[in-house]
Design a protein around this motif. Sequence first.
Motif, mmCIF file in Angstrom:
data_model
loop_
_atom_site.group_PDB
_atom_site.id
_atom_site.type_symbol
_atom_site.label_atom_id
_atom_site.label_comp_id
_atom_site.label_asym_id
_atom_site.label_seq_id
_atom_site.Cartn_x
_atom_site.Cartn_y
_atom_site.Cartn_z
ATOM 1 N N GLY A 153 0.800 -1.215 0.000
ATOM 2 C CA GLY A 153 0.000 0.000 0.000
ATOM 3 C C GLY A 153 0.831 1.262 0.000
ATOM 4 N N SER A 154 2.135 1.171 -0.168
ATOM 5 C CA SER A 154 2.975 2.360 -0.156
ATOM 6 C C SER A 154 2.664 3.250 -1.365
ATOM 7 N N ILE A 155 2.629 4.556 -1.130
ATOM 8 C CA ILE A 155 2.373 5.514 -2.199
ATOM 9 C C ILE A 155 3.524 5.466 -3.196
ATOM 10 N N ILE A 156 3.206 5.425 -4.483
ATOM 11 C CA ILE A 156 4.247 5.295 -5.511
ATOM 12 C C ILE A 156 4.963 6.624 -5.739
ATOM 13 N N TYR A 157 4.204 7.725 -5.771
ATOM 14 C CA TYR A 157 4.823 9.039 -5.970
ATOM 15 C C TYR A 157 4.690 9.845 -4.675
ATOM 16 N N SER A 158 5.380 9.399 -3.639
ATOM 17 C CA SER A 158 5.233 9.985 -2.314
ATOM 18 C C SER A 158 5.760 11.413 -2.228
ATOM 19 N N SER A 159 6.632 11.835 -3.166
ATOM 20 C CA SER A 159 7.171 13.197 -3.112
ATOM 21 C C SER A 159 6.199 14.230 -3.670
ATOM 22 N N PHE A 160 5.214 13.771 -4.426
ATOM 23 C CA PHE A 160 4.263 14.699 -5.049
ATOM 24 C C PHE A 160 3.285 15.250 -4.014
ATOM 25 N N GLN A 161 3.044 16.573 -4.097
ATOM 26 C CA GLN A 161 2.100 17.226 -3.191
ATOM 27 C C GLN A 161 1.162 18.121 -3.997
ATOM 28 N N ASN A 162 -0.068 18.275 -3.514
ATOM 29 C CA ASN A 162 -1.039 19.144 -4.182
ATOM 30 C C ASN A 162 -0.809 20.589 -3.754
ATOM 31 N N GLU A 163 0.344 21.098 -4.078
ATOM 32 C CA GLU A 163 0.742 22.451 -3.705
ATOM 33 C C GLU A 163 1.924 22.859 -4.564
ATOM 34 N N SER A 164 2.272 24.147 -4.478
ATOM 35 C CA SER A 164 3.452 24.626 -5.187
ATOM 36 C C SER A 164 4.695 23.953 -4.598
ATOM 37 N N PRO A 165 5.682 23.586 -5.409
ATOM 38 C CA PRO A 165 5.858 23.893 -6.834
ATOM 39 C C PRO A 165 5.341 22.813 -7.786
ATOM 40 N N TRP A 166 4.706 21.742 -7.257
ATOM 41 C CA TRP A 166 4.226 20.685 -8.149
ATOM 42 C C TRP A 166 2.939 21.084 -8.866
ATOM 43 N N VAL A 167 2.200 22.030 -8.262
ATOM 44 C CA VAL A 167 0.956 22.522 -8.850
ATOM 45 C C VAL A 167 1.054 24.033 -8.973
ATOM 46 N N CYS A 168 0.650 24.551 -10.124
ATOM 47 C CA CYS A 168 0.719 25.993 -10.351
ATOM 48 C C CYS A 168 -0.651 26.526 -10.766
ATOM 49 N N GLU A 169 -0.818 27.842 -10.737
ATOM 50 C CA GLU A 169 -2.052 28.458 -11.198
ATOM 51 C C GLU A 169 -2.205 28.251 -12.711
ATOM 52 N N ASN A 170 -3.448 28.229 -13.159
ATOM 53 C CA ASN A 170 -3.691 28.108 -14.594
ATOM 54 C C ASN A 170 -3.161 29.352 -15.317
#
Length: 525
Positions: free
Chosen positions: A280-297
Amino acid sequence: MPDSVKEALKMWESRERFQKANPIFGIKLSPKQREFFDTMVDAEVRPDRLPKGLFVTGSNKQGKTFCNILRGIALATGEHPFLPDDHPLKRIPNWKLPTVGLVVGEQLTQSIDKKIVPEYQKWIPKICKPTYKKNQQGTIVKITFRCDMQGQPLGSIIHMRSYDSTVDTFEGVDFDWIGYDEPPPYPHYVAAERGLIPTDGISFMTFTSLKEPWIKDVADESVDMGGQSKRIRVIELGEIWNNSIKRGGILTDDAIEAFIKIVPKEEYPARIEGKWLQSGSIIYSSFQNESPWVCENFETPAHWTRVEAVDPHDSRSTKWLFCAISPQEVNIDDEVLNRIYVLNYLNLSSTMTIKDMVREVKLERIKLNYGNRDRNCTVVLDAKFGKARTVSLDGEEPANWQEKLEQAGAGYVVLSHSKPGDVELGHKIVRSYLIPQYHKPSEMEIPGVVFMERCQGVDSPIESMLKYRYMITTATATRKPEEKYKDHCDTLRYICLDRPIYIERWGQVGGGGNDFTPRDRHAGR
């Protein structure tokens, strides 16, 4: 010089020569390494006091492979010459000699040839008169101990093998012991362990828990982990700081800090803290729903190269991912590529025809500022839907997704990478893209792939990236991603495996043409 002094000098010189030829006798273990050799079972469980299965996990730089090799030499000779004379395993009780052992590493040319074999050659005492047998590629695959630690005839054998060998090569051979350096795929483990049944042999595994999470399920059977088995023992070496000089180890604080700086974020728990990778370990554990992985449109410049990916299905929604390749350079596994911006996505209903799907895709392209370059877009398609051809209901023309997409004007359709191992390789490459890298104009650390905010929501790429995980039990052959959140993540994997680059000519050509090949890395250069 008095004779007594001469005699003492000769004895000292003789001892120095012996120690140089047989350094295993003078080894000093760290407290955590000593725990490896102190871990035993009760005599009524096994007369030799050795665990049936020993699992040793922890962070990097703890000397786990070193302990693995010392245990292999001890099982071949029947004694641990570096342990105190009063230690119960100094000479292993009720251990029949000679033995046949198996040492298994990740790759034959890398792990075995360049890492494990040199260490065996360094620590096997010369008094044992070892001989070595090579395969046709020149890699040592067999070590024979002609003598024991006292120079008496012995004949123990150690075979070397790797996990890149097929499972059937592990079948049909009996061993007294097996030493695993890093965790094996589950089928290899099962096949190898069968070879211990006729001899009631033992195995031991030293590893950093970065893959094969099924091992945690097996280790949980041990009394050390709250289970019922007294035959299985588990040693958790813990964090890398346990091997610091301050704690009786060999690493300086500076060496530890330097190592920590180069460890990827998603591997930090295992490599630095020594934590388990579990089912059950997360595959992309470094990814977060925030900057810098997510940016404004934002409105993507028209000259940025467009690449899309599609994960098609007949019985559930087809996932379509829209990306733009910017001219911003990033380093991905020592290759200079370009930063990927994920613009948007579509969940296309299973009731839609392929023509209907392409119509929706074209409307989305207009919204995303493709302009008149619509036909120049590269669409990466799941390979099995291009190669596996089906026959139409009237039995006439064969058809497949690739042809139908091209006929509907979807763009330049190419097939995803689909060789064995490409799924795990794709996970690795996506993780590399997710590592923030310095972007000079913004003076910020930005990953190699960035999602726009519109990619959020239920059944979205961002939700899938956050929840995409391994689901493993000991009954499965390999770790397998959970199906529920796999589809959107597959589309990103297809694109990252393709390693797309910014092609300036993409923005100069209107409406496509036979002279333009979007996948050609030299197009327009």
